[in-house]
Design a protein around this motif. Sequence first.
Motif, PDB file in Angstrom:
ATOM      1  N   PRO A  15       7.795 -51.744  25.473  1.00  0.00           N
ATOM      2  CA  PRO A  15       8.136 -50.433  25.714  1.00  0.00           C
ATOM      3  C   PRO A  15       8.465 -50.183  27.350  1.00  0.00           C
ATOM      4  CG  PRO A  15       5.958 -50.247  24.549  1.00  0.00           C
ATOM      5  CD  PRO A  15       6.447 -51.925  24.749  1.00  0.00           C
ATOM      6  N   ALA A  16       9.357 -49.453  27.560  1.00  0.00           N
ATOM      7  CA  ALA A  16       9.877 -49.336  28.918  1.00  0.00           C
ATOM      8  C   ALA A  16      10.484 -47.868  29.200  1.00  0.00           C
ATOM      9  CB  ALA A  16      10.843 -50.183  29.510  1.00  0.00           C
ATOM     10  N   ARG A  17       9.593 -46.901  28.519  1.00  0.00           N
ATOM     11  CA  ARG A  17       9.983 -45.604  28.466  1.00  0.00           C
ATOM     12  C   ARG A  17       9.976 -44.953  29.875  1.00  0.00           C
ATOM     13  NH1 ARG A  17       8.272 -42.299  23.262  1.00  0.00           N
ATOM     14  NH2 ARG A  17      10.110 -41.115  23.614  1.00  0.00           N
ATOM     15  N   ILE A  18      11.070 -44.105  30.153  1.00  0.00           N
ATOM     16  CA  ILE A  18      11.291 -43.843  31.646  1.00  0.00           C
ATOM     17  C   ILE A  18      11.589 -42.259  31.484  1.00  0.00           C
ATOM     18  CG2 ILE A  18      12.482 -43.928  33.873  1.00  0.00           C
ATOM     19  CD1 ILE A  18      12.828 -46.948  33.037  1.00  0.00           C
ATOM     20  N   PRO A  19      10.478 -41.230  31.449  1.00  0.00           N
ATOM     21  CA  PRO A  19      10.849 -39.782  31.389  1.00  0.00           C
ATOM     22  C   PRO A  19      11.268 -39.338  32.586  1.00  0.00           C
ATOM     23  CG  PRO A  19       8.533 -40.293  31.575  1.00  0.00           C
ATOM     24  CD  PRO A  19       9.264 -41.578  31.404  1.00  0.00           C
ATOM     25  N   ALA A  20      12.078 -38.283  32.740  1.00  0.00           N
ATOM     26  CA  ALA A  20      12.696 -37.526  33.926  1.00  0.00           C
ATOM     27  C   ALA A  20      12.762 -36.266  33.888  1.00  0.00           C
ATOM     28  CB  ALA A  20      13.877 -38.221  34.508  1.00  0.00           C
ATOM     29  N   GLN A  21      13.052 -35.503  34.815  1.00  0.00           N
ATOM     30  CA  GLN A  21      13.201 -33.915  34.644  1.00  0.00           C
ATOM     31  C   GLN A  21      14.775 -34.063  35.586  1.00  0.00           C
ATOM     32  OE1 GLN A  21      10.315 -31.789  36.648  1.00  0.00           O
ATOM     33  NE2 GLN A  21       9.040 -31.821  34.567  1.00  0.00           N
ATOM     34  N   ASN A  22      15.631 -33.035  35.087  1.00  0.00           N
ATOM     35  CA  ASN A  22      16.940 -32.889  35.577  1.00  0.00           C
ATOM     36  C   ASN A  22      17.260 -31.256  35.215  1.00  0.00           C
ATOM     37  OD1 ASN A  22      19.378 -33.256  36.645  1.00  0.00           O
ATOM     38  ND2 ASN A  22      19.856 -35.014  35.164  1.00  0.00           N
ATOM     39  N   GLY A  23      18.311 -30.814  35.775  1.00  0.00           N
ATOM     40  CA  GLY A  23      18.911 -29.598  35.517  1.00  0.00           C
ATOM     41  C   GLY A  23      19.891 -29.776  34.495  1.00  0.00           C
ATOM     42  N   GLU A  24      20.235 -28.743  33.988  1.00  0.00           N
ATOM     43  CA  GLU A  24      21.495 -28.822  33.246  1.00  0.00           C
ATOM     44  C   GLU A  24      22.162 -27.350  32.836  1.00  0.00           C
ATOM     45  OE1 GLU A  24      20.765 -29.604  28.810  1.00  0.00           O
ATOM     46  OE2 GLU A  24      19.185 -27.846  28.896  1.00  0.00           O
ATOM     47  N   GLY A  25      23.668 -27.602  32.766  1.00  0.00           N
ATOM     48  CA  GLY A  25      24.353 -26.409  32.272  1.00  0.00           C
ATOM     49  C   GLY A  25      24.624 -26.235  30.775  1.00  0.00           C
ATOM     50  N   TRP A  26      24.895 -24.936  30.323  1.00  0.00           N
ATOM     51  CA  TRP A  26      24.965 -24.751  28.730  1.00  0.00           C
ATOM     52  C   TRP A  26      25.952 -23.845  28.458  1.00  0.00           C
ATOM     53  CZ3 TRP A  26      20.853 -21.208  26.453  1.00  0.00           C
ATOM     54  CH2 TRP A  26      20.567 -21.286  25.326  1.00  0.00           C
ATOM     55  N   VAL A  27      26.661 -24.048  27.729  1.00  0.00           N
ATOM     56  CA  VAL A  27      27.678 -23.164  27.256  1.00  0.00           C
ATOM     57  C   VAL A  27      27.589 -23.105  25.629  1.00  0.00           C
ATOM     58  CG1 VAL A  27      29.221 -23.306  28.998  1.00  0.00           C
ATOM     59  CG2 VAL A  27      29.423 -24.949  26.986  1.00  0.00           C
ATOM     60  N   PHE A  28      27.835 -21.934  24.851  1.00  0.00           N
ATOM     61  CA  PHE A  28      27.461 -21.892  23.462  1.00  0.00           C
ATOM     62  C   PHE A  28      28.383 -20.855  22.837  1.00  0.00           C
ATOM     63  CE2 PHE A  28      24.169 -19.486  25.793  1.00  0.00           C
ATOM     64  CZ  PHE A  28      24.579 -18.320  25.174  1.00  0.00           C
ATOM     65  N   VAL A  29      28.708 -20.931  21.517  1.00  0.00           N
ATOM     66  CA  VAL A  29      29.291 -19.689  20.897  1.00  0.00           C
ATOM     67  C   VAL A  29      28.299 -19.713  19.434  1.00  0.00           C
ATOM     68  CG1 VAL A  29      31.556 -20.215  21.338  1.00  0.00           C
ATOM     69  CG2 VAL A  29      30.698 -21.660  19.548  1.00  0.00           C
ATOM     70  N   ASN A  30      28.321 -18.595  18.995  1.00  0.00           N
ATOM     71  CA  ASN A  30      27.636 -18.209  17.815  1.00  0.00           C
ATOM     72  C   ASN A  30      28.277 -17.284  16.796  1.00  0.00           C
ATOM     73  OD1 ASN A  30      25.349 -15.723  17.198  1.00  0.00           O
ATOM     74  ND2 ASN A  30      25.031 -17.559  16.048  1.00  0.00           N
ATOM     75  N   TYR A  31      27.970 -17.370  15.420  1.00  0.00           N
ATOM     76  CA  TYR A  31      28.185 -16.274  14.465  1.00  0.00           C
ATOM     77  C   TYR A  31      26.967 -15.965  13.392  1.00  0.00           C
ATOM     78  CZ  TYR A  31      30.354 -13.482  10.724  1.00  0.00           C
ATOM     79  OH  TYR A  31      30.635 -12.531   9.997  1.00  0.00           O
ATOM     80  N   ASN A  32      26.745 -14.709  13.684  1.00  0.00           N
ATOM     81  CA  ASN A  32      25.578 -14.464  12.686  1.00  0.00           C
ATOM     82  C   ASN A  32      26.147 -13.597  11.630  1.00  0.00           C
ATOM     83  OD1 ASN A  32      23.583 -15.450  14.021  1.00  0.00           O
ATOM     84  ND2 ASN A  32      22.990 -13.859  15.043  1.00  0.00           N
ATOM     85  N   HIS A  33      25.396 -13.444  10.182  1.00  0.00           N
ATOM     86  CA  HIS A  33      25.942 -12.860   9.298  1.00  0.00           C
ATOM     87  C   HIS A  33      24.647 -12.233   8.748  1.00  0.00           C
ATOM     88  CE1 HIS A  33      27.565 -11.825   5.496  1.00  0.00           C
ATOM     89  NE2 HIS A  33      26.880 -12.313   4.768  1.00  0.00           N
ATOM     90  N   ARG A  34      24.909 -10.809   8.544  1.00  0.00           N
ATOM     91  CA  ARG A  34      23.717 -10.049   8.210  1.00  0.00           C
ATOM     92  C   ARG A  34      23.449 -10.177   6.691  1.00  0.00           C
ATOM     93  NH1 ARG A  34      24.682  -4.509   8.136  1.00  0.00           N
ATOM     94  NH2 ARG A  34      22.487  -4.220   7.792  1.00  0.00           N
ATOM     95  N   LEU A  35      22.066 -10.477   6.412  1.00  0.00           N
ATOM     96  CA  LEU A  35      21.404 -10.552   5.130  1.00  0.00           C
ATOM     97  C   LEU A  35      20.999  -9.395   4.577  1.00  0.00           C
ATOM     98  CD1 LEU A  35      19.591 -14.112   4.975  1.00  0.00           C
ATOM     99  CD2 LEU A  35      21.893 -13.516   4.263  1.00  0.00           C
ATOM    100  N   ASN A  36      20.294  -8.542   5.418  1.00  0.00           N
ATOM    101  CA  ASN A  36      19.587  -7.374   5.223  1.00  0.00           C
ATOM    102  C   ASN A  36      19.386  -6.699   6.636  1.00  0.00           C
ATOM    103  OD1 ASN A  36      17.458  -8.550   6.231  1.00  0.00           O
ATOM    104  ND2 ASN A  36      16.591  -9.029   4.296  1.00  0.00           N
ATOM    105  N   ASP A  37      18.625  -5.675   6.746  1.00  0.00           N
ATOM    106  CA  ASP A  37      18.486  -4.836   7.928  1.00  0.00           C
ATOM    107  C   ASP A  37      17.730  -5.583   8.877  1.00  0.00           C
ATOM    108  OD1 ASP A  37      19.449  -2.757   6.775  1.00  0.00           O
ATOM    109  OD2 ASP A  37      17.775  -1.627   6.467  1.00  0.00           O
ATOM    110  N   ARG A  38      17.183  -6.719   8.630  1.00  0.00           N
ATOM    111  CA  ARG A  38      16.224  -7.624   9.807  1.00  0.00           C
ATOM    112  C   ARG A  38      16.896  -8.781   9.815  1.00  0.00           C
ATOM    113  NH1 ARG A  38      12.645  -4.431  12.844  1.00  0.00           N
ATOM    114  NH2 ARG A  38      11.999  -2.589  11.500  1.00  0.00           N
ATOM    115  N   TRP A  39      17.145  -9.403   8.724  1.00  0.00           N
ATOM    116  CA  TRP A  39      17.540 -10.888   8.845  1.00  0.00           C
ATOM    117  C   TRP A  39      18.814 -11.176   8.995  1.00  0.00           C
ATOM    118  CZ3 TRP A  39      14.162 -14.843   9.574  1.00  0.00           C
ATOM    119  CH2 TRP A  39      12.897 -14.741   9.080  1.00  0.00           C
ATOM    120  N   MET A  40      18.943 -12.526   9.252  1.00  0.00           N
ATOM    121  CA  MET A  40      20.449 -12.862   9.766  1.00  0.00           C
ATOM    122  C   MET A  40      20.663 -14.368   9.396  1.00  0.00           C
ATOM    123  SD  MET A  40      21.315 -10.585  12.864  1.00  0.00           S
ATOM    124  CE  MET A  40      19.560 -10.780  13.174  1.00  0.00           C
ATOM    125  N   ILE A  41      21.611 -14.839   8.919  1.00  0.00           N
ATOM    126  CA  ILE A  41      21.714 -16.462   9.256  1.00  0.00           C
ATOM    127  C   ILE A  41      23.312 -16.576   9.872  1.00  0.00           C
ATOM    128  CG2 ILE A  41      20.656 -17.003   6.906  1.00  0.00           C
ATOM    129  CD1 ILE A  41      23.378 -17.180   5.748  1.00  0.00           C
TER     130      ILE A  41
END
Length: 228
Positions: free
Chosen positions: A84-110
């Motif tokens: 084993p030679a595991r080498i963890p680190a900390q770093n910063g990241e940028g993040w971009v995303f898109v999403n689509y939600n479909h309603r199942l009822n008054d509370r839940w979505m997928i």
Amino acid sequence: MKGRNGFFSSFPPAGRKGEMPAMTAAVPAMVLAGMIAFAGPLAAQDTHNRDDKHPPSWHFSGYSVGAGGGSFNPSLGARRNGRPARIPAQNGEGWVFVNYNHRLNDRWMIGIDAEGSFSRDLDPQGLIPQESFLSGLFNGTGSIGLRAQYAYNRHVAGYLRAGWTRIAVEDTGFSGGRLAAGLEVRVLLGFALRFEVMHDEYVSKRVTPELRLRPSATSFRGGVLYRF
């Protein structure tokens, strides 16, 4: 030896024995449980206005796009000549995303999510030979997955998502699974804040005759989105 963007430019030398405990895919689920406990009182005090003709899930349905950043905590999961030679680190990241939600009822979505992240290159000193094709490791990820989301009220919704992810390592790549949990908080019109914890686990590959890698990563992120 220096990489282009540095996924691991801040890694300690390969001979270093100390390492941070590996974070597992259970972390997002635990965080989601905490979020649910925190947001529970909000559900009990539902701010849904009797004059509002739309149920809570309506406010979180449809398309959204967003961007943000966070703390990226990667580990190579390296084994050199079987040791084993595991080498963890900390770093910063940028993040971009898109999403689509479909309603199942008054509370839940997928829904479905697609996203990309970027930070500095992975270039652990002393771990990968300078002459290797892996001497500069690009830390960019792409992911697509499904989500289940629950609207506590018109302003707050929690979600759990899981999917496939890939990280590019110069001329090769690692595929794996992603699990994330988070909250969306509506602030104004279609704008909302998004907070989440994410964990990736990638397949193991031999990248040189002596070196095998099994990357993993955990991110704590925040972002802003607009839902159409």
